[in-house]
Design an enzyme around this catalytic site. Structure first.
Site, mmCIF file in Angstrom:
data_model
loop_
_atom_site.group_PDB
_atom_site.id
_atom_site.type_symbol
_atom_site.label_atom_id
_atom_site.label_comp_id
_atom_site.label_asym_id
_atom_site.label_seq_id
_atom_site.Cartn_x
_atom_site.Cartn_y
_atom_site.Cartn_z
ATOM 1 N N GLY A 134 0.591 -1.326 -0.079
ATOM 2 C CA GLY A 134 0.056 -0.019 0.089
ATOM 3 C C GLY A 134 0.721 1.243 0.057
ATOM 4 N N ALA A 135 0.556 2.251 -0.879
ATOM 5 C CA ALA A 135 1.231 3.433 -0.851
ATOM 6 C C ALA A 135 0.438 4.847 -0.754
ATOM 7 C CB ALA A 135 1.872 3.685 -2.260
ATOM 8 N N ALA A 180 -0.252 6.061 5.086
ATOM 9 C CA ALA A 180 0.362 4.955 6.088
ATOM 10 C C ALA A 180 1.575 4.160 5.505
ATOM 11 C CB ALA A 180 -0.634 3.859 6.670
ATOM 12 N N PHE A 199 -13.520 21.464 14.343
ATOM 13 C CA PHE A 199 -13.905 20.312 13.505
ATOM 14 C C PHE A 199 -14.515 19.341 14.708
ATOM 15 C CE2 PHE A 199 -12.530 17.395 10.274
ATOM 16 C CZ PHE A 199 -12.303 18.151 9.168
ATOM 17 N N ASP A 202 -8.826 -5.852 0.341
ATOM 18 C CA ASP A 202 -8.054 -6.964 -0.158
ATOM 19 C C ASP A 202 -7.217 -7.659 1.015
ATOM 20 O OD1 ASP A 202 -8.944 -5.760 -2.276
ATOM 21 O OD2 ASP A 202 -7.111 -5.518 -3.342
ATOM 22 N N GLN A 242 -17.739 3.821 10.096
ATOM 23 C CA GLN A 242 -18.317 5.303 10.211
ATOM 24 C C GLN A 242 -18.897 5.840 8.802
ATOM 25 O OE1 GLN A 242 -15.357 8.720 10.386
ATOM 26 N NE2 GLN A 242 -16.561 8.685 12.231
ATOM 27 N N HIS A 258 -19.813 9.290 7.062
ATOM 28 C CA HIS A 258 -19.530 10.623 7.062
ATOM 29 C C HIS A 258 -20.908 11.152 7.082
ATOM 30 C CE1 HIS A 258 -17.919 14.474 6.405
ATOM 31 N NE2 HIS A 258 -16.722 14.189 6.611
ATOM 32 N N LEU A 316 -17.304 12.778 -0.635
ATOM 33 C CA LEU A 316 -17.097 13.562 0.612
ATOM 34 C C LEU A 316 -16.957 15.079 0.550
ATOM 35 C CD1 LEU A 316 -16.079 13.240 3.476
ATOM 36 C CD2 LEU A 316 -13.564 13.493 2.479
ATOM 37 N N THR A 332 -16.061 17.947 3.163
ATOM 38 C CA THR A 332 -15.224 17.906 4.287
ATOM 39 C C THR A 332 -16.003 18.638 5.705
ATOM 40 O OG1 THR A 332 -13.489 18.740 5.690
ATOM 41 C CG2 THR A 332 -14.189 20.180 3.658
ATOM 42 N N GLU A 333 -15.860 18.045 6.646
ATOM 43 C CA GLU A 333 -16.347 18.571 7.947
ATOM 44 C C GLU A 333 -15.832 20.053 8.274
ATOM 45 O OE1 GLU A 333 -16.346 15.293 10.688
ATOM 46 O OE2 GLU A 333 -15.801 16.426 12.426
ATOM 47 N N ARG A 350 -19.156 12.479 14.145
ATOM 48 C CA ARG A 350 -19.904 12.119 13.147
ATOM 49 C C ARG A 350 -21.082 11.179 13.239
ATOM 50 N NH1 ARG A 350 -14.341 11.699 9.349
ATOM 51 N NH2 ARG A 350 -14.111 13.809 9.163
ATOM 52 N N HIS A 385 -17.652 5.621 5.007
ATOM 53 C CA HIS A 385 -16.706 6.510 4.920
ATOM 54 C C HIS A 385 -15.573 5.861 5.366
ATOM 55 C CE1 HIS A 385 -14.134 10.034 4.626
ATOM 56 N NE2 HIS A 385 -14.140 10.274 5.914
ATOM 57 N N GLU A 413 -5.761 2.788 7.965
ATOM 58 C CA GLU A 413 -7.227 2.148 7.863
ATOM 59 C C GLU A 413 -7.364 0.788 7.954
ATOM 60 O OE1 GLU A 413 -10.052 4.240 5.218
ATOM 61 O OE2 GLU A 413 -11.634 3.091 5.846
ATOM 62 N N ARG A 445 -14.775 7.259 14.876
ATOM 63 C CA ARG A 445 -13.291 8.160 14.691
ATOM 64 C C ARG A 445 -13.905 9.490 14.741
ATOM 65 N NH1 ARG A 445 -11.247 10.540 10.582
ATOM 66 N NH2 ARG A 445 -12.407 9.545 8.818
ATOM 67 N N SER A 476 -7.876 10.216 11.040
ATOM 68 C CA SER A 476 -7.536 9.357 10.093
ATOM 69 C C SER A 476 -6.077 9.704 9.537
ATOM 70 C CB SER A 476 -8.519 9.042 9.032
ATOM 71 O OG SER A 476 -8.718 10.159 8.278
ATOM 72 N N LEU A 477 -5.970 11.011 9.103
ATOM 73 C CA LEU A 477 -4.843 11.492 8.711
ATOM 74 C C LEU A 477 -3.694 11.303 9.894
ATOM 75 C CD1 LEU A 477 -5.738 14.347 6.532
ATOM 76 C CD2 LEU A 477 -5.117 12.264 5.749
#
Lengths: 583, 256
Positions: free
Chosen positions: A11-12, A15, A116, A217, A236, A238, A248, A250-251, A282, A349, A380, A391, A396-397
């Site tokens: 995964g790229a 994370a 937020f 996956d 969750q 959103h 999305l 954004t909040e 949320r 979300h 995630e 969350r 998440s970021l």
């Protein structure tokens, strides 16, 4: 073909890229495998910000952030993870800035911060500016910045390689198997340590903010080996996806002062969360919106959305700080947030649950401290249980940089200390069996129809509001879909760029994730955070202050075995007693 | 087909449900190197809603007409940059192009791979040369001075200087619409120059001179002939030609 690296990152996105950077700093050989080009990863879709108690705009402390995370998670958050996180994220945000991330700025030139959902001062007293942001494309800038740093460090990437199997034998991870899209070749990657960071699985739902590629996956591959997925019932929604599309919004739109209104123009959040209104977490906002819709106060032709109102904000704020969503509303709805109300509805979300890990990212094999040697997970995909039952926005970021970094550090440290483990005798056997199986079916079933039925039924039966009978029905629906999947049609015999084979494989992975989620949700007879049951309407700390561990029953297909894991109710220096969750 | 159209996960927006159904044809340039000696057109009849995305239509073809159709896609809303393709002769993201903007009822939408990169299968092209150009401009922040304990201070005006160039998603719409790039693949191309701009005009970055030198090479900024194709192609409205001009000026005066 066979490859050998000390540490492999799958995964790229944020994370994976953070893990790869830190593994490389650990003086080991590192490669990153992604089914996309790295800059296509879904981290890029995150808009609003990354929360850290920098205190650049208003007084703030990591303890307040920790409290908001624990309370936001409805006390299912592991408090040791929340404490590590709330402290580490401050340094991590400065580190991103030092990597060149173009944050928006305060008049003093510091990193700008805005309000937020669920971010409060003094343990819930009032909203606080904690979200650090780069306009409303913070995730895009994090993804680009981390990819840039990996280019600088010369990280080896295998792009458009789809991981098909994890090589685990005798409790030790030995590498992965992957299908190379460009050649059709199956590769074996031999490794001392593997870090899983391949994101979520929102595509099991009909309305979702998630990319088409988010199909769970690696979670499914882990689960297929009889290993547990943690807290899968906590998914969750959103509150603000663009109506029908789920894209999305954004909040940050509410952080900047946007107001949710029903069909009569009422600011309905005043009734549900009188203290922080539109800035409630949320799960609460999502349920409030659905309640308005169910009670007939929705907007739009089907009265299945509510409006977000920005028209009282200055044009510079809307077109400057919220440029991304302004463009989305104009492109997809033909609406201009400067003068129009924009219809939104909750959208699938983020998975709070996933592959269980400890604080260093090491993957757990049960609820009693067992682990898989050499296998790590972050982002995630993973469940270190920072998010608990719900969350907090921006976490998440934060999660992916803090725990991506830790996974990279500890995987490299481990890899330096051990020799390469032996590979299994025929490492590609299971992958070849899976591909042969998919191609040799009777070919009666169109995968697109199975996928559509899964997405619609999951939305209806395991969505925002849940109850026992619907979920029991869903268990049966999934069994039937899985049985039809055995006869799925893969018509394209080609090897190179066989995107049909990949979509069908991904559908199989999604059906597993849906199975684990439904069983976990049916089993939890209480309401907590994002898991809201009409037939068990209250939170039940006596019986349910524990994590769910869902195992595939390898002897009985379609059956899921449930175990549990304790919640860490204390941090290292702070602990917050569970109490009623009011805002 | 297409009764299923409106129930897919990508159903159109509420505001658009009242919009008319369009009976359209989608003409797609197909090429499978394992079967075909050269590319050929195939046409599919689709019922689409006016507010559908072109990507919805292409997914429809793949899911219900021909599963072998191959293309890249991911986010479905213009942020990942996967689905750059030539739609009615113009470079666009299929997920950011609405059917009503490219076809009338009874009309045809043509879809081809972006130009200047090798076609691997159908709409999917080899992106490696594009990313090689990207890597050639040192696309990463460089500041070797000791970092402060907190952030490096940067004014709002200085941050805003990077707002347009840092908006780039590397979709390749600009570079593959550039006639100079078609003729001379060694030209770094608009996307890479935009990336260089992002760092050249970053008040915190210390490698301005090195990047200006790269831009001054014969593969660099002087190849640009100001055709404006790049600016027209950009799905994120980045004024690319203007940014290239700013880089040219910086190279000329050797300062950002």
């Amino acid at each position: 073909m066979q490859h050998r690296y000390d540490v492999l990152v799958i995964g790229a996105g944020g994370a994976g890229l953070m893990a790869a950077l830190y593994a490389a700093k650990g003086n080991v050989s590192v490669a990153c495998i992604s089914k996309l080009y790295p800059t296509r990863s879904h981290t890029g879709a995150a808009q609003g910000g990354i929360g850290a108690a920098l205190g650049n705009v208003a007084e703030d402390h990591w303890e307040w952030h920790m409290f908001d995370t624990v309370k936001g998670g409805d006390y299912l958050t592991d408090q040791d993870a929340a404490e590590v996180f709330s402290k580490d994220i401050i340094d991590a945000v400065y580190e991103l800035e030092h990597m060149g991330l173009p944050f928006s700025r305060t008049p003093e030139g510091k990193i700008a911060q805005r309000k937020f959902g669920g971010h409060t001062r003094e343990f819930g007293k009032a909203a606080v500016e904690r979200s650090c942001y780069a306009k409303d494309r913070t995730g895009h800038m994090i993804l680009q910045t981390l990819y840039q740093q990996n280019v600088k460090e010369g990280t080896k990437f295998f792009n458009e390689f789809h991981v098909t199997d994890l090589l685990i034998e005798d409790g030790r991870c030995r590498g992965v198997v992957a299908y190379e899209l460009a050649t059709g070749e199956i590769h074996t990657f031999h490794a001392k340590a593997v870090i899983l960071a391949a994101g979520g699985y929102g595509r099991i739902f009909k309305i979702t903010s998630n990319a088409l590629t988010l199909t769970g996956d690696l979670m499914s591959i882990y689960y297929r080996k009889g290993l547990p997925l943690e807290d899968m019932e906590f998914y969750q929604f959103h509150p603000t996806g663009l109506a029908k599309l789920g894209i999305l919004v954004t909040e940050g739109i509410r952080g900047e002062g946007g107001i949710l209104r029903n069909d009569s123009g009422e600011r309905f959040m005043e009734r549900y969360a009188p203290t922080i209104k539109d800035l409630a977490p949320r799960d609460i906002v999502s349920r409030s919106i659905i309640s308005e819709i169910r009670e007939g106060r929705g907007v739009g032709r089907d009265k299945d959305a509510v409006n977000i109102d920005l028209t009282h904000l200055p044009r510079e704020v809307i077109e400057g700080k919220l440029a991304e969503i302004t463009d989305l509303a104009r492109t997809y709805l033909g609406m201009d947030p400067v003068k129009d109300l924009v219809p939104v509805q909750p959208t699938a979300h983020y998975a709070m649950g996933g592959i269980p890990t400890d604080l260093n990212g090491l993957c757990l094999s049960d609820g009693n401290g067992g682990s898989i040697e050499g296998l790590y997970a972050a982002g995630e995909q993973a469940c270190v249980s920072l998010h608990g039952a719900n969350r907090l926005g921006t976490n998440s970021l934060g999660d992916l940089v803090v725990f991506g970094r830790r996974a990279g550090i500890y995987a490299a440290q481990y890899a330096r200390q051990v020799e390469f483990p032996d590979l299994p005798d025929d490492p590609q056997r299971d992958t070849k069996d899976m591909f042969d199986g998919l191609r040799s079916g009777s070919g009666k079933e169109n995968p697109a129809l199975i996928r559509k039925e899964m997405q619609e039924s999951m939305m209806n039966n395991v969505g925002i509001f849940r109850n026992g009978p619907d979920m029991e029905k869903q268990v049966e629906i999934l069994k039937e879909l899985k049985s039809r999947y055995q006869d799925v049609n893969v018509g394209d015999p080609s090897l190179r760029y066989n995107s049909e084979l990949i979509e069908v494989m991904e559908l199989g992975f999604m059906l597993d994730c849906a199975e684990a989620m439904t069983a976990s949700a049916l089993n939890r007879t209480e309401s907590r955070g994002a898991h809201d049951r009409a037939d068990y309407h209250t939170r039940d700390d006596v019986n349910w202050l524990k994590h769910t561990m869902a195992y595939k029953d390898l002897d009985r297909p379609g059956n899921v075995l449930i175990g549990y894991k304790d919640v860490a109710l204390k941090g290292f220096t702070r602990a917050f007693e569970p109490k009623a969750r009011v805002y | 087909m297409t009764q299923t159209q409106h129930e897919t996960s990508t159903a159109p927006a509420a505001a658009q449900q009242a919009l008319p159904m369009l009976h359209i044809k989608v003409k797609i340039l197909r090429f499978d190197p394992e079967k075909d000696r050269k590319a050929h057109w195939e046409t599919y009849a689709i019922d689409a809603q006016a507010g559908d995305r072109v990507l919805d239509v292409i997914n429809e073809v793949k899911w219900y007409h021909d599963h072998s159709l191959t293309f890249r896609r991911s986010c479905m809303h213009g942020i990942c940059g996967s689905d750059a393709m030539l739609i009615n002769g113009r470079n666009r993201l299929a997920c950011k192009t609405l059917v009503r903007d490219v076809a009338k009822d009874g009309g045809t939408i043509t879809v081809e791979p972006i130009r200047g990169l090798k076609v691997e299968k159908d709409l999917l092209v080899d992106m490696e040369p594009f990313f090689d150009s990207y890597k050639a401009i040192m696309p990463y922040f460089i500041n070797e001075s000791p970092a402060p304990a907190a952030e490096r201070i940067q004014s709002e005006e200085e941050a805003e200087r990077m707002a347009q160039s840092s908006n780039c998603i590397l979709c390749a719409c600009c570079t593959t619409s550039c006639p100079i790039f078609w003729v001379n693949g060694s030209y770094l191309g608009p996307a890479s120059i935009v990336q260089a701009h992002r760092f050249i005009f970053d008040s915190r970055d210390e490698a301005t001179q090195q990047r200006l030198n790269i831009m001054n090479q014969n593969t660099g900024v002087w190849r640009c002939r100001t055709a404006y194709n790049c600016t027209e192609a950009c799905p994120r409205d980045i004024p690319i030609t203007q940014l290239i001009e700013e880089v040219k000026r910086a190279v000329m005066y050797q300062q950002a």
